[in-house]
Every structure is written in C-alpha cells, then in structure tokens.
Design an enzyme around this catalytic site. Structure first.
Site, PDB file in Angstrom:
ATOM      1  N   CYS A   1      -5.179  -7.609  -4.705  1.00  0.00           N
ATOM      2  CA  CYS A   1      -3.885  -7.826  -4.052  1.00  0.00           C
ATOM      3  C   CYS A   1      -3.441  -6.624  -3.224  1.00  0.00           C
ATOM      4  O   CYS A   1      -2.754  -6.795  -2.215  1.00  0.00           O
ATOM      5  CB  CYS A   1      -2.825  -8.215  -5.073  1.00  0.00           C
ATOM      6  SG  CYS A   1      -2.257  -6.889  -6.167  1.00  0.00           S
ATOM      7  N   ASP A   2      -3.833  -5.402  -3.600  1.00  0.00           N
ATOM      8  CA  ASP A   2      -3.446  -4.217  -2.834  1.00  0.00           C
ATOM      9  C   ASP A   2      -3.881  -4.318  -1.377  1.00  0.00           C
ATOM     10  O   ASP A   2      -3.254  -3.750  -0.484  1.00  0.00           O
ATOM     11  CB  ASP A   2      -4.080  -2.940  -3.395  1.00  0.00           C
ATOM     12  CG  ASP A   2      -4.121  -2.849  -4.894  1.00  0.00           C
ATOM     13  OD1 ASP A   2      -4.016  -3.888  -5.569  1.00  0.00           O
ATOM     14  OD2 ASP A   2      -4.290  -1.740  -5.409  1.00  0.00           O
ATOM     15  N   ALA A   3      -4.980  -5.044  -1.157  1.00  0.00           N
ATOM     16  CA  ALA A   3      -5.535  -5.154   0.192  1.00  0.00           C
ATOM     17  C   ALA A   3      -4.540  -5.754   1.176  1.00  0.00           C
ATOM     18  O   ALA A   3      -4.645  -5.526   2.386  1.00  0.00           O
ATOM     19  CB  ALA A   3      -6.807  -6.001   0.168  1.00  0.00           C
TER      20      ALA A   3
END
Length: 386
Positions: free
Chosen positions: A165-167
């Site tokens: 999800c950080d992407a």
C-alpha cells in the site's frame, strides 16, 4: 429538522475548537521552521542516499514548507536546499535495482515528485528528462506480475508492480505529473490501471482501510506475518494507511478537476478520511496499529502526520465537513507539536518497517519530518481561513 439541528451543533463545536485550539499562523510557521532546520542540520548524518525512498516524503514536505516560507517570509532557502539536492544527483530517480522490482519499483520514483514539481515551477529539461526516460522504459514493457502471492519468497517478485500500500504514495503522482506536463495519455492510463488494481487487491471495503500487502490478509496461509492483532482485529498499519491517504491528497493536488477518473480518487479519499477520523486515539495520535492501539500505546508521528495532512487538506479543499473534522485535526496537530523537542527534533517516528511496531520518543526519520511539514502547511491554511 433533526438534520439541521445536528449541523448547527457540529458548527458550534467547530467554532469552539477554532476559538480554543487553533494555533496562530505565526506559531505554526515557528514550529515548522524548527523541525525543518533540525532535519537540514542533521541530514548529512542520514544514512540514506539522496534518491532513497525515505527522502521522498521529506522533499515533498520541505517543498510545501518552502513555498509557504517564500509567501509568508520571503525565505527561499528551503526551496533552494531541495533544488541543490536535485542538482547534486542529476535529477535522477533512485538507481535501477537488481532482481525483484527491477526498474519499475515504486519506491525509486518518490523523489521524482519533487524533481517534476521543480520542473513545473522553474523549467529546465534536465529536471524532467531522467524521470521521463525511466518511466518510458517501464511503459514499453510494463510488468505483468501478480499483486497477490502468498509464498513469502515469491512475494518479492510482485514488487515490480504496486503490490504494497505504501506504493500509492510513492509512484502514482509521478505518472500523473508526467501526463500533466506532456499531455501524453499513456502515463495517466497506466497510473489509473495500476492504482485501481492495487486498491482492488489490498483495500478492505468493510473496514475502509488498506492491508499493507497480501501477506497480512486474515485468511492468508501461515507465512510468518501477523494475520490478526492480539485483540483479534485485522492488521491495519497506521503509517501504511497514512501513506495511502496522504498519497491520495498529493494526487488530487496534481490532477485537474476535469481529469478522467478523478471522481474515483475523490471518493476513495473521502471514504478513507471518514474512517480514519474515527480511529484517532484519545491522545490525538493514530497508533502503529489502527484497530489494536492498546497493543501499541506509544505515540506514532509519521502515520499521524500523514493523516492530519490529509484531513486538513480535505477540509481546506471542501471535501470533508469542517465542523465534524476540525476538532480531530486540531487534536492531531497538538499531538504532533508535543512530539517536537526544544531543538526541533521530531520524535516518536516508527523506523522503517511494514507493520505495527513499538515506538519511542528518541526515534525519528526523514519521512516523519516530511509528513509533519505537509501537515503544518495545511494547518497554516486552516488557521488563515475566514
């Protein structure tokens, strides 16, 4: 009638919060300057390279603060500091990785948000060319790996796409900026496609939160990663969801109002903000674990900074109800300021990781400072609103 009375009550509550808790713009700039100056002073000791993903959020936050410092105080030093770093690394993305991730790894483009932002402001082909060349290389042979892979060893092969999800903070904004700069639809098309694919894979519609990646699904095979918190809740990482909601705010700042699919991002942003606002701790922080804060009771300022930034931006732009959200923002900002030492060091930043961990006041990191500066810039806007 009941709805009208409720709205009046919310408006009254916001007025009280505004009167009692809103800091002055001068106070906001003062603490932002202390935090920024501490980081610049200590930046040479930071072990990360200039183009490392950890610095990406720092540069975005420092540019936000730099623009504010220029407007309010005619101080260009912070913008010039970022421009000097860009010059020093030739305005390149992070180096191409070997093995999993290769040239498409989302983390490698985080710093490019700032390179392209400076290009949009000052021009100079050198600020644009390295990023565009790398992205064009990806689009010639876009990765086709799966986003969900439960075998822990094979999972790292998914990093060619936005499988964590950080992407969603790291890369989509770069594609949107390239589309805006070049008017070439291939960048926007790819960004829309991959963002939706990641959301379909990792977004829990019931909880309105993102899993960090598929290894944390509650029904994932035993793989060495936590599938449930100690209280039985699903594992939703505070900073992970902070990355996403702040990334959405950054993306919406880039996309024009009439951009294709903008409504998709607006709806996701509002949905996440509504959920996150209700998960704030009594101390004003969002803790490392969103659904089991009792297991991680210490403050955590990187996730809190990103969430306060998103909520404040959402109110400033009219996406979120001011009366309902302002008390949450004020409480969050007050908590962030309490984590700043007299010397300007921001504490309680969870170190590099991928899931909830315990945090201490001594811990700091560059992305936490970037989140703080982004939050402060939007707080400054709120404090100046009439």
């Amino acid at each position: 009638m009941l709805k009208a009375l409720t709205s009046l009550a919310c408006a009254a509550a916001a007025s009280v919060a505004l009167a009692q808790g809103m800091p002055t713009q001068e106070a906001i700039r003062g603490v932002m300057r202390r935090v920024a100056d501490w980081q610049i002073l200590h930046q040479p000791a930071v072990r990360h390279g200039a183009t490392n993903w950890t610095n990406g959020a720092l540069y975005v936050g420092m540019l936000d603060w730099g623009e504010l410092a220029e407007q309010a105080e005619k101080d260009t030093s912070y913008t010039r500091w970022i421009a000097g770093i860009g010059d020093g690394c030739g305005w390149r993305p992070a180096p191409v990785r070997r093995g999993a991730g290769k040239n498409a790894h989302a983390d490698d483009f985080t710093v490019c948000q700032s390179w392209l932002r400076l290009y949009q402001r000052f021009g100079g082909e050198g600020r644009l060319k390295p990023t565009r060349e790398r992205v064009d290389g990806i689009l010639k042979q876009p990765p086709k790996t799966a986003l969900v892979e439960f075998d822990a060893k094979k999972w790292f092969g998914t990093l060619q796409r936005w499988s964590w999800c950080d992407a969603l903070y790291m890369a989509p904004q770069v594609y949107a900026q390239l589309w805006l700069i070049t008017k070439d639809a291939k960048y926007l098309d790819y960004m829309n496609q991959e963002f939706k694919a990641t959301t379909d894979a990792l977004y829990d519609k019931e909880e309105r939160l993102f899993f960090r990646d598929c290894r944390y699904f509650p029904d994932a095979p035993e793989n060495g990663y936590a599938h449930r918190e100690a209280n039985g809740a699903k594992v939703f990482w505070g900073r992970g969801n902070g990355w996403v909601v702040a990334g959405l705010a950054n993306l919406l700042r880039i996309l024009p109002k009439d951009a294709p699919n903008r409504a998709y991002y607006e709806n996701l942003f509002k949905e996440m903000c509504g959920r996150l606002a209700g998960l704030q701790g009594k101390d004003g922080y969002w803790h490392a674990s969103l659904l089991d804060p009792a297991s991680y009771p210490s403050p955590e300022t990187s996730g809190t900074g990103f969430i306060v930034y998103a909520l404040a931006w959402g109110v400033n732009e009219g996406y979120l109800d001011r009366a309902a959200t302002l008390p949450v923002i004020l409480k969050g900002w007050d908590a962030l300021v309490k984590a700043v030492g007299e010397d300007g060091k921001l504490g309680y930043v969870q170190p590099i990781g991928q899931d909830p961990k315990k945090v201490t006041r001594a811990m700091t990191e560059v992305y936490g400072v970037g989140a703080f500066l982004q939050a402060g810039t939007q707080m400054h806007r709120l404090a100046g609103a009439k």
